[in-house]
Scaffold this motif. Structure first.
Motif, short mmCIF file in Angstrom:
data_model
loop_
_atom_site.label_atom_id
_atom_site.label_comp_id
_atom_site.label_asym_id
_atom_site.label_seq_id
_atom_site.Cartn_x
_atom_site.Cartn_y
_atom_site.Cartn_z
N GLY B 257 0.78 -1.23 0.00
CA GLY B 257 0.00 0.00 0.00
C GLY B 257 0.81 1.28 0.00
O GLY B 257 0.25 2.36 0.10
N ASP B 300 -2.22 6.10 -7.65
CA ASP B 300 -3.23 5.40 -6.84
C ASP B 300 -2.87 5.51 -5.36
O ASP B 300 -3.72 5.79 -4.51
CB ASP B 300 -3.30 3.93 -7.25
CG ASP B 300 -3.64 3.76 -8.72
OD1 ASP B 300 -2.91 4.33 -9.56
OD2 ASP B 300 -4.63 3.08 -9.04
N ARG B 303 -3.49 9.05 -4.27
CA ARG B 303 -4.89 9.38 -4.06
C ARG B 303 -5.48 8.65 -2.84
O ARG B 303 -6.49 9.06 -2.28
CB ARG B 303 -5.70 9.10 -5.32
CG ARG B 303 -5.31 10.09 -6.42
CD ARG B 303 -6.39 10.21 -7.46
NE ARG B 303 -6.22 9.26 -8.54
CZ ARG B 303 -7.04 9.20 -9.61
NH1 ARG B 303 -8.06 10.02 -9.71
NH2 ARG B 303 -6.82 8.31 -10.55
N ALA B 304 -4.80 7.57 -2.46
CA ALA B 304 -5.24 6.87 -1.25
C ALA B 304 -4.57 7.44 0.00
O ALA B 304 -4.77 6.94 1.10
CB ALA B 304 -4.95 5.38 -1.39
N LEU C 21 0.59 -4.87 -11.84
CA LEU C 21 -0.44 -4.14 -11.10
C LEU C 21 -1.71 -4.09 -11.94
O LEU C 21 -1.64 -4.06 -13.16
CB LEU C 21 0.01 -2.68 -10.88
CG LEU C 21 1.18 -2.42 -9.93
CD1 LEU C 21 1.55 -0.94 -9.99
CD2 LEU C 21 0.83 -2.82 -8.51
N GLN C 23 -5.52 -2.01 -11.97
CA GLN C 23 -6.50 -1.09 -11.38
C GLN C 23 -7.86 -1.70 -11.65
O GLN C 23 -8.19 -1.95 -12.80
CB GLN C 23 -6.44 0.25 -12.10
CG GLN C 23 -5.51 1.25 -11.50
CD GLN C 23 -5.51 2.55 -12.30
OE1 GLN C 23 -6.02 2.62 -13.41
NE2 GLN C 23 -4.90 3.57 -11.73
N ARG C 25 -12.03 -1.38 -11.29
CA ARG C 25 -13.20 -0.54 -10.98
C ARG C 25 -14.40 -1.48 -11.01
O ARG C 25 -15.06 -1.61 -12.02
CB ARG C 25 -13.34 0.57 -12.01
CG ARG C 25 -12.31 1.67 -11.86
CD ARG C 25 -12.43 2.71 -12.96
NE ARG C 25 -11.62 3.89 -12.67
CZ ARG C 25 -10.32 4.02 -12.93
NH1 ARG C 25 -9.68 3.00 -13.49
NH2 ARG C 25 -9.67 5.12 -12.65
N GLN C 47 -2.84 -9.14 -4.21
CA GLN C 47 -3.47 -8.49 -3.07
C GLN C 47 -3.87 -7.06 -3.41
O GLN C 47 -3.29 -6.43 -4.29
CB GLN C 47 -2.52 -8.48 -1.87
CG GLN C 47 -1.28 -7.66 -2.05
CD GLN C 47 -0.47 -7.54 -0.75
OE1 GLN C 47 -0.79 -8.15 0.26
NE2 GLN C 47 0.59 -6.77 -0.77
N GLU C 49 -3.65 -3.40 -2.86
CA GLU C 49 -2.66 -2.53 -2.22
C GLU C 49 -3.32 -1.30 -1.61
O GLU C 49 -3.06 -0.98 -0.45
CB GLU C 49 -1.61 -2.08 -3.25
CG GLU C 49 -0.75 -3.22 -3.80
CD GLU C 49 0.29 -3.70 -2.79
OE1 GLU C 49 0.46 -3.04 -1.76
OE2 GLU C 49 0.92 -4.74 -3.05
N VAL C 50 -4.11 -0.62 -2.41
CA VAL C 50 -4.83 0.55 -1.91
C VAL C 50 -6.19 0.64 -2.60
O VAL C 50 -6.39 0.04 -3.65
CB VAL C 50 -4.09 1.89 -2.18
CG1 VAL C 50 -2.81 1.98 -1.39
CG2 VAL C 50 -3.80 2.08 -3.67
N SER C 51 -7.10 1.37 -1.98
CA SER C 51 -8.37 1.68 -2.60
C SER C 51 -8.61 3.18 -2.48
O SER C 51 -8.22 3.78 -1.47
CB SER C 51 -9.51 0.95 -1.89
OG SER C 51 -9.26 -0.44 -1.90
N PHE C 52 -9.19 3.76 -3.47
CA PHE C 52 -9.49 5.19 -3.40
C PHE C 52 -10.67 5.50 -4.31
O PHE C 52 -11.05 4.67 -5.13
CB PHE C 52 -8.27 6.03 -3.81
CG PHE C 52 -7.87 5.84 -5.25
CD1 PHE C 52 -7.05 4.79 -5.64
CD2 PHE C 52 -8.30 6.72 -6.23
CE1 PHE C 52 -6.69 4.61 -6.96
CE2 PHE C 52 -7.93 6.55 -7.57
CZ PHE C 52 -7.12 5.49 -7.92
N ASP C 54 -11.95 7.73 -7.36
CA ASP C 54 -11.40 8.58 -8.41
C ASP C 54 -12.30 9.78 -8.63
O ASP C 54 -13.30 9.96 -7.91
CB ASP C 54 -11.12 7.78 -9.69
CG ASP C 54 -12.39 7.37 -10.42
OD1 ASP C 54 -13.48 7.85 -10.05
OD2 ASP C 54 -12.29 6.57 -11.36
N VAL C 60 -11.76 2.63 -6.72
CA VAL C 60 -10.73 1.92 -7.48
C VAL C 60 -9.88 1.12 -6.51
O VAL C 60 -9.47 1.64 -5.48
CB VAL C 60 -9.83 2.92 -8.24
CG1 VAL C 60 -8.83 2.19 -9.12
CG2 VAL C 60 -10.67 3.89 -9.06
N LEU C 62 -6.34 -0.94 -6.28
CA LEU C 62 -5.08 -1.25 -6.97
C LEU C 62 -4.61 -2.61 -6.46
O LEU C 62 -4.38 -2.79 -5.27
CB LEU C 62 -4.03 -0.19 -6.69
CG LEU C 62 -2.67 -0.44 -7.38
CD1 LEU C 62 -2.78 -0.18 -8.88
CD2 LEU C 62 -1.59 0.44 -6.78
#
Lengths: 314, 475, 266
Positions: B257, B300, B303-304, C21, C23, C25, C47, C49-52, C54, C60, C62
């Motif tokens: 992350g 990404d 933005r997180a 990687l 992305q 949606r 896995q 890694e992050v979610s955010f 957009d 999204v 990742l």
């Protein structure tokens, strides 16, 4: 530190050491061609082989082994990626890459080394200037080593630099021995011809060990003693044993700093153990050529392992 | 000294006696011998080469590394003059940050009718990916280089707001080091405000913008396109001075992350990344997919909230030359005050009336590409031939929206050292501004760029410009 | 209508992937007319890694590949309650300025063939009539066909080909609507087709913005506005901005993708 930086330091010092070693070999070849013109051609081909550049040379110039052309090839020929000039450029390129890991003194020493040699090697070197030019190469490289010795903090950065230096140096000594092992075999002693003496001298000269050898062996040229000196004498800074002692030591410091042992440590220990376990007689029994071939193979494996263990690349 | 009377000279004004800030220096200079100074100049060049303050020339691997010429006559600014300038810069930079926040959120300035929406809609520097993103500390432009020119005793104009990745600060620092090394006696006579604290200030300022994901001491890194970039020296210099790692895209990955760098002991997360890679190349997953210089996934993570990128992506919209023309409004809208520093009157060629005026007056104007930089693709009317003007007219008529035009300013001069003694040359000034939640910090002075050929107004190093040390005197 | 979705995307590689990687949606949101009761994403071989969120308020994720993987599988399962709103999604929230939806993108740039299409569209009594007429004209011009399902065709490419799939229809519609002055966007999602449970791909349609109603959906391929059988997952300026999965990977491994998708009424 970054894996890339560790790799950059390792290679910067390898390239510098290699340039310096090539200069020593040219020096030894020059001496032979001046004193024994009949032996010159085979001497030059063996130097090309030791530097690993014979293929590149023959691709450009075929099988004509002309002294001045080989000297120019080794010094500065733009078609030779292994020339001294290319090596210094590569060292400096790596130094720029790891600029933040170097002290200002080390950076300036390597940058000046590059600027001076770029100028000195801009044109082909005339015979009478050659000794001076070779001396500049050795001296400039030594300045960088001196600056790093005098100014770099003793941490992983310094250790990777040192490992690069000794790795290349040992490799170089082993390659020279690999080219010349047959004249050091005990059977040769029975022949005892004068030409062998010249060859022995070349080996010593190419490793800058002539004076040291004579001092320690009271001028008595003896192939077994020469082999012993270059391989197993821990006092000679270009002997295999000395270099690997240093590599083990520097890897040991990294182990202490990081608090973890890597596969590289096991590999270097096994190489060092081999030097401890064998005297010259045992090596001759095993086969001098085979012993050196084993060493070159294991050392290449160590080089790859260090690259993996310390993440030089991904 | 031969001098054109129609330009303000910072050493002699419009007369022949030194202005107050230069008095002590002039006294010292009169006691010096020109030949010795020229020797010193050669000495400085050798020193710069040894240190490696050189740059590669793009697209020419065989070309020698170049040195930006250094002139050893300092440009001297009085404390009182600087106080006003720095107040103006601070106001402007504050407005720039507020503007960036606004246009990536509610766009109040557009709603209020102070900025036409087309100025954003037709602008590639506006990054939709930044809509709704509030960077850590709400700072968008951590580092700004506000290009200034002077036209008179009390007249300063802002030429450009460099809000992306302004470069040149290493020259400011090395120039001062070199001057201290060569003329220590001058610094004991004349009290000059120091600049050497810049790298530490930059470090502090960046650390103050660590993201929430950061636990403990923030880890800082400088992202460079690599050793072949023309500003590589500066990237290495700043990383070194800040004790930060100097990384390239291929040293970095997304791990757990975070954006992490590959060290000899595994991947280590980075909290604040001072990037010297353009937006378009920053992340092949979000922007230019062919970029080899960036870090896939960094946007990404950004933005997180997993990393701070300085400057923030999308800040280019604020230093766009078309937006520039609105800066007086922008400053007023966000600060509620009149702008302290002048804006150069700017004609937007997208406006038909303005275009007509510009076409009628090409010989007197400077015409610039809206998105251009580095002094390329511009027309300096008074210095151009009839043929050049005619050729430019065709380009301008074909795509008016791509150009703005400004009157040619009477840029001030400062003397440089020549074989024949002092000679006036045109200069500009790029002060370096640091922005953090703790405040705005402006290093006294900045980088003075000087056009080395007589009469030239182009100071860009890519086109024959040099640099000078800039002294702001103590009170 | 209560719909359950099970959507599995499987990637197989002929060599280990050192680093990759994606992305994704793939998280529908609750909104007026659409209630997401439960939704889970499972990643095998990698896995999140992050979610955010957009700029279009899509969530999204990742996803990174576990090092040296030869396969990775992303599975979404969930239940969504959908109401028929005749395609009306409503007014724009958030910070995205309306002009952004009038920008052309690489996939939605109008060319000469688009002009020819536009010439044939007759303006209706109101915006909705006009847009429905456009939708019908497109289906007429470019009939539905899976024959040449190359990904990433531009609107102009599609018009040249003369037929297309839902993604292509959406791109042509968006390009045309923008040329006619309507802000427009791409929608990716799921459609429960009446005659089957297994769908061979996820669906795509378009939305145009009209002053009175806000965003209104048009499923060009089916000639209707989305109803209670449509689950809206992500939006963007074109396919690339709303793609269910897009990614990069190092190495030279060749990729083989299989999708299995079931949408059914509970």
């Amino acid at each position: 530190m970054l894996g890339k930086t560790a790799g950059g330091l390792f290679w910067m010092f390898r390239y510098l050491e290699r340039a310096e070693n090539t200069a020593r070999m040219i020096d030894a070849g020059l001496r032979i061609s001046l004193t024994r013109s009949s032996a010159a051609e085979s001497e030059w081909t063996s130097i090309l082989s030791s530097t690993g550049l014979r293929g590149a040379y023959e691709a450009n110039y075929g099988r004509s082994y002309d002294g001045p052309r080989i000297i120019d090839f080794l010094l500065r020929d733009p078609s030779n990626p292994g020339s001294i000039l290319a090596g210094i450029e590569a060292a400096r390129e790596n130094a720029r890459l790891v600029r933040t890991a170097l002290t200002r003194e080390v950076w300036e020493a390597v940058n000046e080394c590059y600027m001076v040699l770029k100028k000195v090697l801009a044109n082909p070197i005339e015979d009478r200037d050659l000794p001076r030019v070779l001396q500049v190469v050795r001296q400039r490289s030594a300045f960088v080593r001196g600056a790093s010795h005098g100014t770099m903090v003793r941490n992983d950065m310094y250790n990777f630099s040192r490992i690069g230096t000794f790795f290349e140096r040992a490799d170089n000594t082993a390659r020279i021995l690999d080219q010349k092992y047959y004249i050091l075999l005990p059977s040769v002693r029975l022949v005892g011809s004068a030409s062998d003496n010249v060859q022995w001298e070349t080996i010593l000269r190419a490793t800058s060990a002539t004076r040291a050898y004579q001092t320690l062996h009271e001028g008595e040229n003896d192939p077994k003693a020469i082999a012993q000196f270059l391989m197993l004498d821990g006092r000679l800074p270009r002997s295999l044993k000395f270099c690997y002692g240093k590599i083990a030591e520097n890897l040991g410091y990294i182990e202490q700093e990081y608090g973890e042992r890597s596969t590289s440590h096991a590999l270097v220990d096994s190489i060092c153990a081999r030097f401890r376990a064998h005297d010259m007689n045992a090596i001759f029994d095993y086969g001098l050529h085979e012993f050196i071939a084993d060493f070159l193979r294991d050392s290449a494996a160590l080089g790859r392992q260090i690259e993996i263990d310390y993440r030089f690349i991904e | 000294m031969a001098k054109k009377p129609d330009y303000f000279d910072e050493m002699y004004g419009r007369g022949s006696t030194p202005r107050a800030p230069f008095e002590d220096y002039a006294k010292w200079f009169d006691g010096e011998n020109n030949a010795r100074l020229l020797e010193k100049s050669a000495e400085a060049e050798a020193l710069f080469r040894l240190i490696g303050v050189t740059f590669n020339v793009y697209g020419d691997p065989d070309a020698a590394e170049r040195l930006i010429p250094f002139d050893l006559v300092p440009r001297i600014i009085a404390a009182r003059e600087w106080a006003k300038v720095s107040k103006g810069i601070e106001q402007r930079v504050r407005a720039l940050n507020a503007f960036l926040h606004d246009i990536y959120h509610r766009q109040e300035i557009v709603r209020a009718g102070r900025l036409p929406a087309e100025m954003l809609a037709r602008n590639d520097a506006f990054l939709p990916e930044m809509i709704g993103v509030t960077p850590p500390g709400d700072i968008y432009t951590h580092i700004v280089g506000t290009d200034l020119v002077r036209t008179d005793d009390n007249e300063f104009y802002v030429l450009e707001d460099n809000a992306r990745t302004p470069s040149g600060v290493s020259y400011m620092l090395e120039n001062r080091e070199t001057m201290l090394h060569m003329f220590p006696e001058l610094f004991s006579k004349i009290k000059v405000q120091p600049v050497s604290q810049y790298p530490q200030s930059l470090r502090r300022s960046l650390m103050a913008c660590a993201p929430n994901a950061c636990s403990g001491r923030p880890t800082l890194a400088v992202l460079t396109p690599g050793i072949h970039n023309s500003a590589y020296y500066e990237h290495a210099f700043l990383a070194d001075q800040m004790s930060a790692e100097l990384v390239e895209g291929h040293d970095l990955r997304v791990v757990d992350g975070r954006v992490a760098m590959r060290t000899t002991r595994g991947y280590k997360p980075i909290d604040v990344l001072y990037r010297r890679v353009d937006d378009d190349f920053l992340d092949p997953l979000t922007f230019n997919p062919d970029s080899m210089l960036g870090v896939p996934g960094i946007m990404d993570v950004y933005r997180a909230g997993g990393i701070t990128i300085a400057n923030a992506p999308g800040t280019g919209i604020a230093d766009d030359k078309a937006i520039y023309s609105y800066m007086p409004d922008i400053v007023e809208f966000y600060t509620g005050e009149k702008a302290i520093l002048n804006n150069v009157p700017t004609h937007r060629c997208s406006d038909p009336e303005a275009l007509k005026y510009v076409l009628d007056n090409l010989a007197d104007l400077v015409v610039k590409e809206v998105h251009g930089s580095g002094g390329y693709g511009m027309l300096v009317g008074p210095a151009a031939s009839k043929k050049e003007i005619a050729a430019f007219r065709i380009k301008l008529e074909a795509n008016p929206g791509n150009y703005i035009a400004q009157p040619t300013l009477a840029l001030s001069t400062v003397p440089i050292l020549t074989d024949a003694g002092l000679a006036p040359r045109h200069v500009d000034l790029r002060p370096f501004v640091l922005v953090s939640p703790q405040g705005i910090e402006i290093t006294p002075g900045g980088l003075t760029r000087v056009a080395l050929s007589e009469g030239s107004l182009v100071v860009n190093s890519s086109q024959g410009g040099g640099t000078k040390d800039t002294w702001v005197l103590e009170e | 209508m209560r719909l359950t979705v099970s959507h599995r995307t499987h990637y197989a590689y002929d060599a280990p992937v050192p680093y990759g990687l994606q992305q994704i949606r793939l998280r529908p949101k609750s909104r007026p007319g659409q209630l997401v009761e439960d939704w889970n994403i499972d990643v095998a071989g990698g896995q999140v890694e992050v979610s955010f969120e957009d700029e279009h308020a899509n969530t999204v994720d990742l996803v990174s590949f576990a090092p040296g993987q030869t396969e990775i599988e992303i599975t979404c399962r969930g239940t969504v309650e959908v109401e028929d709103k005749a395609g009306v999604v409503g007014h724009q929230g958030g910070y995205v300025p309306m002009w952004l939806f009038q920008r052309s993108t690489a996939l939605t740039k109008a060319g000469p063939l688009m002009q020819a299409l536009l010439d044939k569209v007759t303006r209706g009594a109101d915006d909705l009539d006009t847009l429905h007429a456009l939708s019908a004209q497109i289906l007429d011009h470019v009939p539905y066909s899976t024959d040449q399902a190359a990904a990433d065709l531009t609107a102009e490419d599609v018009l040249k080909a003369g037929h297309g799939v839902c993604q292509d229809h959406a791109h042509v519609f968006i390009t045309a609507a923008r040329a006619m002055g309507y802000p427009a966007r791409y929608v990716s999602g799921y459609l429960m087709m009446d005659d089957r449970v297994d769908q061979n791909a996820s669906h795509a349609w378009a939305e145009a913005h009209v002053p009175t109603l806000g965003w209104v959906g048009f499923d060009i391929s089916n000639g209707i506005s989305p109803d209670a059988r449509y689950v809206r997952v992500a939006t963007g300026l074109d396919y690339r901005g709303a793609a269910p999965i897009s990614g990069m990977r190092y190495g030279n491994a060749a990729e083989d993708m299989t999708v299995s998708l079931q949408v059914q009424q509970q």
